[in-house]
Every structure is written in C-alpha cells, then in structure tokens.
Design an enzyme around this catalytic site. Structure first.
Site, PDB file in Angstrom:
ATOM      1  CE  LYS A  54      -0.098  -4.606   2.862  1.00 11.75           C
ATOM      2  NZ  LYS A  54      -0.299  -6.113   2.302  1.00 11.75           N
ATOM      3  CB  THR A  61      -0.941  -0.006   1.129  1.00  5.63           C
ATOM      4  OG1 THR A  61      -1.686   1.220   1.442  1.00  5.63           O
ATOM      5  CG2 THR A  61      -0.191  -0.238   2.550  1.00  5.63           C
ATOM      6  CG  ASP A  62      -1.143   4.892  -1.099  1.00  2.18           C
ATOM      7  OD1 ASP A  62      -1.650   4.277  -0.265  1.00  2.18           O
ATOM      8  OD2 ASP A  62      -1.689   5.742  -1.556  1.00  2.18           O
ATOM      9  CD  GLU A  63      -3.285   3.522   4.165  1.00  3.88           C
ATOM     10  OE1 GLU A  63      -3.263   3.452   5.454  1.00  3.88           O
ATOM     11  OE2 GLU A  63      -4.560   3.272   3.868  1.00  3.88           O
ATOM     12  CE1 TYR A  78      -3.366  -2.718   5.744  1.00  2.02           C
ATOM     13  CE2 TYR A  78      -3.451  -0.415   5.183  1.00  2.02           C
ATOM     14  CZ  TYR A  78      -3.318  -1.607   4.761  1.00  2.02           C
ATOM     15  OH  TYR A  78      -3.448  -2.267   3.408  1.00  2.02           O
TER      16      TYR A  78
HETATM   17  N1  LIG Z   1      -8.148  -1.903  -0.590  1.00  6.59           N
HETATM   18  C1  LIG Z   1      -7.324  -0.667  -0.754  1.00  6.59           C
HETATM   19  O1  LIG Z   1      -7.893   0.116  -1.176  1.00  6.59           O
HETATM   20  C2  LIG Z   1      -5.959  -1.307  -0.686  1.00  6.59           C
HETATM   21  C3  LIG Z   1      -4.993  -0.253  -1.149  1.00  6.59           C
HETATM   22  C4  LIG Z   1      -3.650  -0.461  -0.733  1.00  6.59           C
HETATM   23  C5  LIG Z   1      -3.374  -1.841  -0.611  1.00  6.59           C
HETATM   24  N2  LIG Z   1      -4.044  -2.756  -0.497  1.00  6.59           N
HETATM   25  C6  LIG Z   1      -3.658  -4.153  -0.047  1.00  6.59           C
HETATM   26  O2  LIG Z   1      -4.230  -5.150  -0.996  1.00  6.59           O
HETATM   27  C7  LIG Z   1      -4.566  -6.243  -0.295  1.00  6.59           C
HETATM   28  C8  LIG Z   1      -5.596  -6.729  -0.440  1.00  6.59           C
HETATM   29  O3  LIG Z   1      -6.572  -5.792   0.245  1.00  6.59           O
HETATM   30  P1  LIG Z   1      -8.269  -5.877   0.033  1.00  6.59           P
HETATM   31  O4  LIG Z   1      -8.986  -4.394   0.252  1.00  6.59           O
HETATM   32  O5  LIG Z   1      -8.587  -6.905  -0.894  1.00  6.59           O
HETATM   33  O6  LIG Z   1      -8.641  -6.527   1.499  1.00  6.59           O
HETATM   34  P2  LIG Z   1      -9.799  -7.353   2.212  1.00  6.59           P
HETATM   35  O7  LIG Z   1      -9.585  -6.881   3.641  1.00  6.59           O
HETATM   36  O8  LIG Z   1     -10.896  -7.308   1.233  1.00  6.59           O
HETATM   37  O9  LIG Z   1      -9.446  -8.995   1.917  1.00  6.59           O
HETATM   38  C9  LIG Z   1      -8.234  -9.561   2.559  1.00  6.59           C
HETATM   39  C10 LIG Z   1      -8.652 -11.141   2.483  1.00  6.59           C
HETATM   40  O10 LIG Z   1      -7.528 -11.620   3.035  1.00  6.59           O
HETATM   41  C11 LIG Z   1      -8.040 -12.677   3.877  1.00  6.59           C
HETATM   42  N3  LIG Z   1      -7.244 -13.182   5.025  1.00  6.59           N
HETATM   43  C12 LIG Z   1      -7.085 -12.214   6.079  1.00  6.59           C
HETATM   44  N4  LIG Z   1      -6.463 -12.783   6.895  1.00  6.59           N
HETATM   45  C13 LIG Z   1      -6.050 -13.934   6.519  1.00  6.59           C
HETATM   46  C14 LIG Z   1      -4.988 -15.269   6.966  1.00  6.59           C
HETATM   47  N5  LIG Z   1      -4.415 -15.027   7.866  1.00  6.59           N
HETATM   48  N6  LIG Z   1      -4.854 -16.094   6.167  1.00  6.59           N
HETATM   49  C15 LIG Z   1      -5.496 -16.242   4.987  1.00  6.59           C
HETATM   50  N7  LIG Z   1      -6.248 -15.135   4.278  1.00  6.59           N
HETATM   51  C16 LIG Z   1      -6.735 -14.239   5.156  1.00  6.59           C
HETATM   52  C17 LIG Z   1      -9.447 -12.433   4.193  1.00  6.59           C
HETATM   53  O11 LIG Z   1     -10.312 -13.525   4.540  1.00  6.59           O
HETATM   54  C18 LIG Z   1     -10.016 -11.467   2.950  1.00  6.59           C
HETATM   55  O12 LIG Z   1     -10.496 -12.462   2.017  1.00  6.59           O
HETATM   56  C19 LIG Z   1      -3.959  -6.176   1.009  1.00  6.59           C
HETATM   57  O13 LIG Z   1      -2.779  -6.624   1.150  1.00  6.59           O
HETATM   58  C20 LIG Z   1      -3.989  -4.585   1.398  1.00  6.59           C
HETATM   59  O14 LIG Z   1      -3.098  -4.405   2.123  1.00  6.59           O
HETATM   60  C21 LIG Z   1      -5.429  -2.433  -0.445  1.00  6.59           C
END
Ligand SMILES: NC(=O)c1ccc[n+]([C@@H]2O[C@H](COP(=O)([O-])OP(=O)(O)OC[C@H]3O[C@@H](n4cnc5c(N)ncnc54)[C@H](O)[C@@H]3O)[C@@H](O)[C@H]2O)c1
Length: 347
Positions: free
Chosen positions: A158, A129-131, A154
């Site tokens: 990351k 993430t950019d965070e 968070y």
């Molecule tokens: N959503 C955003 O805007 C955003 C922005 C930047 C980065 N990200 C990164 O992208 C990735 C996906 O984000 P997202 O928004 O789809 O998240 P989300 O919370 O919608 O999904 C996370 C998924 O991971 C699964 N999970 C959690 N803990 C687990 C574990 N211990 N073992 C197996 N599965 C597990 C959950 O059940 C879920 O299906 C993350 O790594 C997040 O940091 C997201």
C-alpha cells in the site's frame, strides 16, 4: 460524474457505492464498478443497488492489472473520476502469500494511473491505510507528515501505491487526492476480519481467538463515516493532498472483544446465558504485529469539516445487529455459495 470505482464489491467499496446512492443527495452521477471478484468480492453486496439504479450503476467484471480491459472501461463509459479501493487487504494473507499483494496493490495501481494520466480526469482518489505509518508507541498519533514505516507485505505494498499516486501528481499533474484511514468496521465486512469474526464465532458459541496479549491498539472507524469522508474529499479535497481519516476511538483488541461479548450477551444470548467472555482464547501473535495505530484526523476536520459521527458502542451494536439480521448473507459467504455467480456467468 462518471465515476470508476475499483473494488466496489468489497467491504468498503460496496458501502461507498451504497452511501452515494442512498445517503448522498448531491450525488447524481453514474458508477462504473470494476472488480475482479476475488474471494473478498461479493456481487451480492450490491444486488439491490443494481436493481434500483439500472441506468446509474454498471458492473464490469475485470482485473485492474488488465490494461486492455481498463482502457475499454475508460473509453466506453467516459470516466471522469476514479475512486480506487481495489486491493488485497488482509494482513495475515499477505504474510502467507505476498505475491497477490504486489500484483494488485502496486501493479494494479500503476495500471490505473497510466490509464488515467492522459485522460484529464477531474479526480483520482486513492484509498490507503494508516498501516503505512508502521507502529506507534504509547503516545502520539499519525499525521499526514508521519514518515512511512510499513511492517507487513500488505502495508508495504500500500505504501508503494501511495508513492506512485503522489508521483503522478508531481510528475504528470494528475488530479489526485489520497486518504489514509484507520480500521473500518460495519456491514458487509468479510468474516476473516476481527469484528465480524468475533460476532460470528460468538453467535455460534465458538472460540474467540485473540492475538498475543490482546493489547494491540487500533482506532476504529465506522464504515459509513469513512464513506462520507471519501465523498467530501472527492468533492472538496485539495489536489495532491492526503487526508488521514480516523474514528477517534482507540481501543485495545481485548477490550473491543469484551465489548462485543457483553453486547452479544444482551443481543444474542448463549444457551443457559453463559457469558460470551468465556469463549475468549489467546493465540500465538502474528509476526510483525504493529502495537498501536492512532489517527490524527485534524486536517480533514479543519479543512473539510468532517468528523466521525458514530460512537464505537453504537457502531458495534449496529454492526452486530446487521450480522444477526443477515444470516443468509453470512451462510452464502461461509459456504462459498456467493461465488456461484461467477461460475454461472464466466465458466
Ligand atoms: N478494511 C479496512 O479496515 C481498511 C483500512 C484501511 C484501508 N483500507 C483500504 O481500503 C480499500 C478497501 O478495503 P476493503 O476492506 O473493502 O477490502 P476488501 O478486501 O473487502 O475488498 C477488496 C475488493 O477489491 C477487489 N479486487 C482485489 N483485487 C482486484 C484486482 N486485481 N482487480 C479488481 N478488483 C480487485 C476484490 O474482489 C474486492 O471486491 C483497500 O485499498 C484497503 O487497503 C481498508
């Protein structure tokens, strides 16, 4: 390609799997989706994919912190590529209870890296993430060289996982790539996040809570554009490299919420056509709330030819339409019924 996707039942992971099967004609491999199905994991996001591609899509209910389960998945399915999404991802939750973030985001990533390091994988792609870069002032944008300065549990977890991934490249020669993206939006996003929360509250005439003065700025990326970027990096990204992925759409939160309100006035008018903007209510700011994020996506554009294709207005309009068209999905998420699947199968 036998690709292990972690967290494939979440928002971006499920969009990525859908993208590969429906929009990436050069993907002809298999996906093994491992997900522990936390509150954010919804198996129903991929029901149609599981039915349409029974030989090429496999779901494994497992936790990335469970090394034994991971070992079985790697050996049973001949994994040669990993795309790692699984994480605890909601900043507000990390403030209330950081433990799960340390466990999944750091220990879980470490477990995967350990599993991958003697397997001669073609690619281990890590989604971040950019965070991790912290907060920007009014000028400048995050590049791949920006120093890490995370503000929340968070983003700190990351950041730790990113460092581990890079260390496994330098120390063990693991074939890694990383991407750090800005805020995603689009279909299948869990309604605790800003855009779906605003759409769903606006649809039912509820208050639209906006943190602080609403002037925090985010760079919004349509999830399908992000999925295309990830696939390009997996195919063509240089080993050991990080790519920043952004939407080139910076906007203050309050402006974004107003945009949603105006589109909702048109797409789902309230009784008596009262304007949705009247529902906006400012609430106490979140601690450690970063002021501005903005991504410089020049590297992925110059090296891999990727640019975002979806304008913010088109993306928001498509997202609103998706939520308006999927009331059953929303109802099952809001009532918790989507979790019955786990109970039926595992308890
Ligand atoms: N959503 C955003 O805007 C955003 C922005 C930047 C980065 N990200 C990164 O992208 C990735 C996906 O984000 P997202 O928004 O789809 O998240 P989300 O919370 O919608 O999904 C996370 C998924 O991971 C699964 N999970 C959690 N803990 C687990 C574990 N211990 N073992 C197996 N599965 C597990 C959950 O059940 C879920 O299906 C993350 O790594 C997040 O940091 C997201």
């Amino acid at each position: 390609m036998n690709m292990l996707v972690t967290g494939g039942c979440g928002f971006i992971g499920s969009n990525f799997i859908r993208y590969l099967f429906q929009d990436a004609p050069d993907f002809n491999g298999r996906i093994i989706n491992i997900d522990s199905l936390t509150y954010a994991g919804n198996l129903e996001n991929l029901t149609d994919i599981a039915e349409t591609f029974p030989d090429r899509y496999i779901f494994v209910h497992a936790d990335i912190c469970d090394a034994e389960a991971l070992a079985a998945v790697f050996s049973d399915h001949g994994i040669d590529t990993v795309c790692h999404f699984a994480a605890e991802s909601h900043v507000d939750r990390s403030i209330v209870g950081p433990d799960a973030f340390i466990r999944t985001n750091i220990i879980g990533t470490f477990n995967l890296l350990e599993m991958a390091r003697d397997k001669k994988l073609k690619r281990f792609h890590h989604i971040s993430t950019d965070e991790v870069y912290g907060s920007l002032g009014p000028d400048g944008r995050f590049t791949e060289q920006t120093a890490y300065d995370p503000s929340s549990p968070y983003s700190a977890s990351k950041a730790a996982s990113d460092h581990l991934v890079r260390a496994y490249f330098r120390t063990y020669g693991l074939s890694v790539t990383l991407s750090n993206c800005s805020n995603n939006y689009g279909p299948y996003q869990f309604p605790e996040k800003l855009i779906p929360l605003m759409i769903l509250n606006a649809r039912s005439g509820k208050a639209l809570p906006v943190y602080g003065d609403g002037k925090n700025i985010r760079d919004w990326l349509y999830v399908k554009d992000h999925c295309r970027a990830i696939w390009e990096i997996i195919k063509h990204g240089a080993l050991g490299e990080t790519y920043n992925v952004g939407g080139d759409h910076e906007m203050e939160n309050i402006r974004l919420v107003e945009m949603i309100c105006d589109l909702m006035d048109d797409m789902a008018p309230l009784p008596g056509r009262s304007p949705h903007r009247g529902l906006i209510s400012f609430v106490k700011d979140r601690p450690g709330h970063d002021r501005r994020y903005a991504i410089d996506a020049g590297k992925i554009r110059d090296e891999l030819g990727w640019t975002p294709e979806t304008t913010l207005e088109n993306g928001i309009r498509a997202t609103i339409q998706w939520y308006l068209d999927h009331s059953e999905w929303i109802e099952r998420v809001q009532s918790g019924a989507y979790r019955e699947w786990i109970q039926q199968h595992y308890q």
